[in-house]
Write an enzyme that holds these catalytic residues in place. Structure first.
Site, PDB file in Angstrom:
ATOM      1  N   HIS A  24      -8.337  -1.143  -0.673  1.00 27.35           N
ATOM      2  CA  HIS A  24      -7.363  -2.210  -0.936  1.00 27.35           C
ATOM      3  C   HIS A  24      -8.162  -3.378  -1.473  1.00 27.35           C
ATOM      4  O   HIS A  24      -9.211  -3.699  -0.931  1.00 27.35           O
ATOM      5  CB  HIS A  24      -6.714  -2.761   0.331  1.00 27.35           C
ATOM      6  N   ASP A  77      -2.100  -7.562  -5.651  1.00 29.19           N
ATOM      7  CA  ASP A  77      -2.585  -6.426  -4.868  1.00 29.19           C
ATOM      8  C   ASP A  77      -3.035  -5.297  -5.787  1.00 29.19           C
ATOM      9  O   ASP A  77      -2.500  -5.130  -6.884  1.00 29.19           O
ATOM     10  CB  ASP A  77      -1.416  -5.933  -4.000  1.00 29.19           C
ATOM     11  N   CYS A 132       0.809  -1.232   0.000  1.00 32.27           N
ATOM     12  CA  CYS A 132       0.000   0.000   0.000  1.00 32.27           C
ATOM     13  C   CYS A 132       0.841   1.280   0.000  1.00 32.27           C
ATOM     14  O   CYS A 132       0.599   2.165  -0.836  1.00 32.27           O
ATOM     15  CB  CYS A 132      -0.977   0.029   1.160  1.00 32.27           C
ATOM     16  N   GLN A 169       1.550 -10.828  -3.467  1.00 34.71           N
ATOM     17  CA  GLN A 169       0.119 -10.531  -3.451  1.00 34.71           C
ATOM     18  C   GLN A 169      -0.323 -10.059  -4.821  1.00 34.71           C
ATOM     19  O   GLN A 169       0.410  -9.331  -5.486  1.00 34.71           O
ATOM     20  CB  GLN A 169      -0.163  -9.398  -2.466  1.00 34.71           C
ATOM     21  N   LYS A 191     -15.195  -4.127   5.107  1.00 37.11           N
ATOM     22  CA  LYS A 191     -14.680  -4.934   3.996  1.00 37.11           C
ATOM     23  C   LYS A 191     -15.669  -6.011   3.575  1.00 37.11           C
ATOM     24  O   LYS A 191     -16.573  -6.368   4.336  1.00 37.11           O
ATOM     25  CB  LYS A 191     -13.363  -5.587   4.405  1.00 37.11           C
TER      26      LYS A 191
HETATM   27 ZN   LIG Z   1      -3.179  -2.388   0.708  1.00 33.40          ZN
END
Ligand SMILES: [Zn+2]
Ligand SMILES: [Zn+2]
Length: 681
Positions: free
Chosen positions: A555, A423, A374, A421, A509
């Site tokens: 995310h 991501d 992130c 990941q 989430k």
């Molecule tokens: Zn993240």
């Protein structure tokens, strides 16, 4: 005589004498219900739920649920009310449900009683053991004991036999209340030091509740099923080491695990699933199929992708990158190591410290191996001023991260220290958020379909509204984003479970759990709001109004990590990957050396057409070659001999279906093309 009013689930109200038990009411309703009943749930009608439950169940307020797994039962007051023994006298107006094997809650009570039965059996055979705790678990129960000698498999057999004997005697599980000093005295005399410790720590009220089953006396809140006769379908599974209270450094105990279900059929099905899971274990298959390894020399939890595993990974990643671009994500790469200062800004150096590798000093500056992607993506977002016109910004990376996991929890590809990941971070304006969530969900479904999963479970996790002080973001932020998630799921007609208080500390989430070929759920896709990082990094965009605003940040990961998803795929397919993913799609098997030339020709034709083919030109019998290709779970075997060479055909054998007969090579190639292009699973 005093009477109380009992409201049944259908709304009927019964007037009964004070102190009537659920067992008596069950008997009044029908002898059959009385026979099936295991436990009761009561909910006091005039408030004071806690006090009433405490009176009815003798429950002490819970201090630490972790330290006392047995207490999960009484606090697992699913919906409303509390579970109590069928024989507990009811002392006020309540709503009452009588639970039978049809009620999912009751199974945990049965399993807890099975743990007591185990302890009772162990005490019969080994009277000097010291007792720890024995709670129900997902598929059964365990009990912790201290004994000088280890329990052997033969011991387990004897114990299980003794349990069956005691079960057949239908021994009542009796509940008693004792004053705390008497309780302590009882355990002291019996030299049960661990139980003394529990009474000291957990008995807050002057009277404490005990259950006895034969020789076994447990300081226990219960509730329990009335007697041991109902415990029929169980099996002792294994012995493992455990620390008292789960803390390293505390005395070592032996934990005996058992499986327990209502019926033998359910138990058999469970045992079969375990066998299947063993057969599919990705660590074993990873070695047999030469896909990956973990090297002691390099360190635990670090994955080496061997050529075949690496090839599957390339195919997975190619699919993902193409999809990312098609779905208007931008692909980025960020460094694996960055200044520690950055992780202080993000907060990870504080709240995530325990999961990070230690910093590395370079030119008197501390650098941190990245545990997350992130902050890197945030720096790219922040590298210039953003206008509302370019939002949403969707940055995606197959980002490799390193996290410290204790060596004891590492598990093949599923729990590792270094992983990649899939991501992505989405930065957008509030009015764009629902479309973004919908796009993430659509992507998640594409993953499911492509990789051959058809069943899933969705959970929507919110904050714990009683403790807003524990969370960044305003109540409005939480309410808006949670309802955006909820609305999107509803609009798409996706059923979901609401998990209050289970959100990340930084935002609500949605989690997708995929169900694999043998019914196991795997947490994969997650879409998470973040009310923390945009503020910490001062993220902005220039709005249509010319003012600066803070973007929303999401995310999201679809597979979670490449390693873990690969492990799940290996188990889901039991190593037999669908043809589009298989590292070798076709193995060419010449009948004998005489036909090696034609074999080479066929192999080249496959390779020229873009397929992954391999020629087995060893001087082996055909049967042996077939067996080996079968063991390597190669989707197609192409057997070639004189007839095939002459006719320009191949004899096709499919890994899962056996012989399909001869086919012109060109036909086979075009069929294979169709299967691969459609990613048939
Ligand atoms: Zn993240
Ligand atoms: Zn107990």
């Amino acid at each position: 005589m005093d009477t109380i009013h009992i409201t049944m689930p259908d709304g009927a109200i019964r007037e009964v004498p004070l102190g009537t038990t659920a067992a008596e009411i069950a008997q009044q309703i029908s002898p059959r219900l009385a026979k099936e009943a295991l436990v009761a749930r009561i909910a006091p009608i005039h408030g004071q739920a806690a006090a009433a439950a405490s009176a009815a169940a003798g429950a002490a307020p819970e201090k630490s649920p972790d330290a006392a797994p047995e207490a999960r039962l009484t606090s697992a007051a699913n919906g409303e009310g509390f579970l109590v023994d069928l024989r507990a006298p009811i002392d006020q107006d309540v709503k009452l449900s009588i639970l039978t094997p049809k009620d999912p809650e009751a199974i945990q009570v049965l399993r807890h009683s099975a743990a007591h039965l185990l302890a009772a059996a162990v005490l019969e055979l080994f009277p000097n053991v010291k007792l720890g705790i024995g709670p129900p678990i997902d598929t059964g129960f365990f009990y912790d004991f201290v004994r000088d000698e280890p329990f052997t498999p033969e011991d387990l057999e004897r114990i299980e036999k003794k349990m069956r004997e005691l079960a057949a005697q239908d021994i009542p599980n009796e509940r008693k209340m004792l004053p705390k000093p008497e309780a302590l005295e009882l355990y002291r005399k019996w030299e049960q030091g661990f139980k003394c410790e529990l009474v000291e720590e957990r008995a807050i009220e002057p009277m404490v509740s005990f259950y006895t089953t034969g020789r076994f006396i447990d300081f226990c809140r219960g509730p329990h099923i009335p007697s041991t006769g109902r415990i029929r379908a169980f099996k002792l599974m294994s012995v493992a080491g455990a620390y008292w209270k789960g803390q390293e450094g505390n005395p070592q105990m032996q934990r005996i695990y058992g499986a327990c279900f209502y019926t033998q059929q359910e138990l058999d099905e469970y045992l079969h699933r375990l066998e299947e899971a063993k057969r599919r274990d990705h660590r074993r298959l990873g070695q047999e199929l030469d896909l990956f390894s973990v090297q002691e020399e390099a360190g635990p939890g670090l994955i080496f992708w061997h050529p075949k595993g690496g090839l599957v990974r390339k195919i997975m990643e190619d699919w993902l990158r193409d999809e990312l671009l098609r779905r208007s994500y931008d692909l980025v790469y960020t460094p694996h190591i960055m200044r520690l200062e950055l992780w202080k800004t993000s907060g990870h150096a504080n709240f995530y410290r325990e999961n990070m590798f230690g910093p590395v000093e370079v030119e008197k500056d501390d650098y941190q191996l990245k545990p997350m992607n992130c902050p890197g993506h945030i720096l790219i977002y922040k590298s210039r001023l953003r206008s509302y016109r370019e939002l949403p910004v969707r940055l995606a990376e197959l980002g490799t991260v390193y996290r410290y996991e204790r060596s004891g929890v590492l598990h093949g590809l599923l729990r590792v220290r270094g992983f990649t990941q899939d991501d992505a971070h989405i930065f957008c304006m509030p009015e764009q958020i629902e479309a973004e969530i919908e796009a993430c969900i659509d992507f998640a479904f594409a993953v499911m379909k492509t990789f051959g999963f058809s069943q899933y479970v969705v959970e929507l996790s919110d904050w714990d509204a009683k403790h807003p002080e524990n969370y960044p973001g305003s109540p409005e932020d939480w309410a808006h984003s949670t309802s955006a998630l909820e609305r999107t799921l509803n609009r798409l007609g996706i059923p979901f479970k609401r998990m209050e208080g289970e959100g990340a500390f930084y935002g609500p989430k949605i989690d997708f759990k995929l169900i694999d070929a043998i019914g196991r759920p795997w947490q994969l896709t997650t879409v998470q709001f973040d009310f923390n990082l945009p503020g910490r990094f001062g993220l902005e965009y220039v709005g249509e109004d010319g003012n600066r605003h803070q973007p929303l940040m999401v995310h999201r990961a679809l597979w979670g990590s490449v390693e873990r998803f690969f492990g799940i795929l290996i188990e889901h397919y039991a190593g037999a990957f669908p043809v589009w993913l298989a590292p070798v799609q076709a193995e060419v098997l010449p009948l004998s050396e005489k036909f090696a030339e034609y074999g080479k020709k066929v192999t080249s034709a496959l390779k020229d057409a873009g397929f992954r083919a391999h020629l087995d030109d060893r001087n082996e019998k055909l049967q042996a070659k077939i067996r080996d290709a079968q063991l390597l779970k190669i989707p197609y075997m192409l057997i070639v001999g004189g007839k095939e060479a002459e006719a320009g055909t191949v004899s096709v054998r499919q890994q899962s279906k056996g012989d399909l007969g001869p086919r012109p090579l060109a036909d086979f190639l075009s069929d294979l093309r169709k299967q691969v292009d459609s990613r048939a699973v």
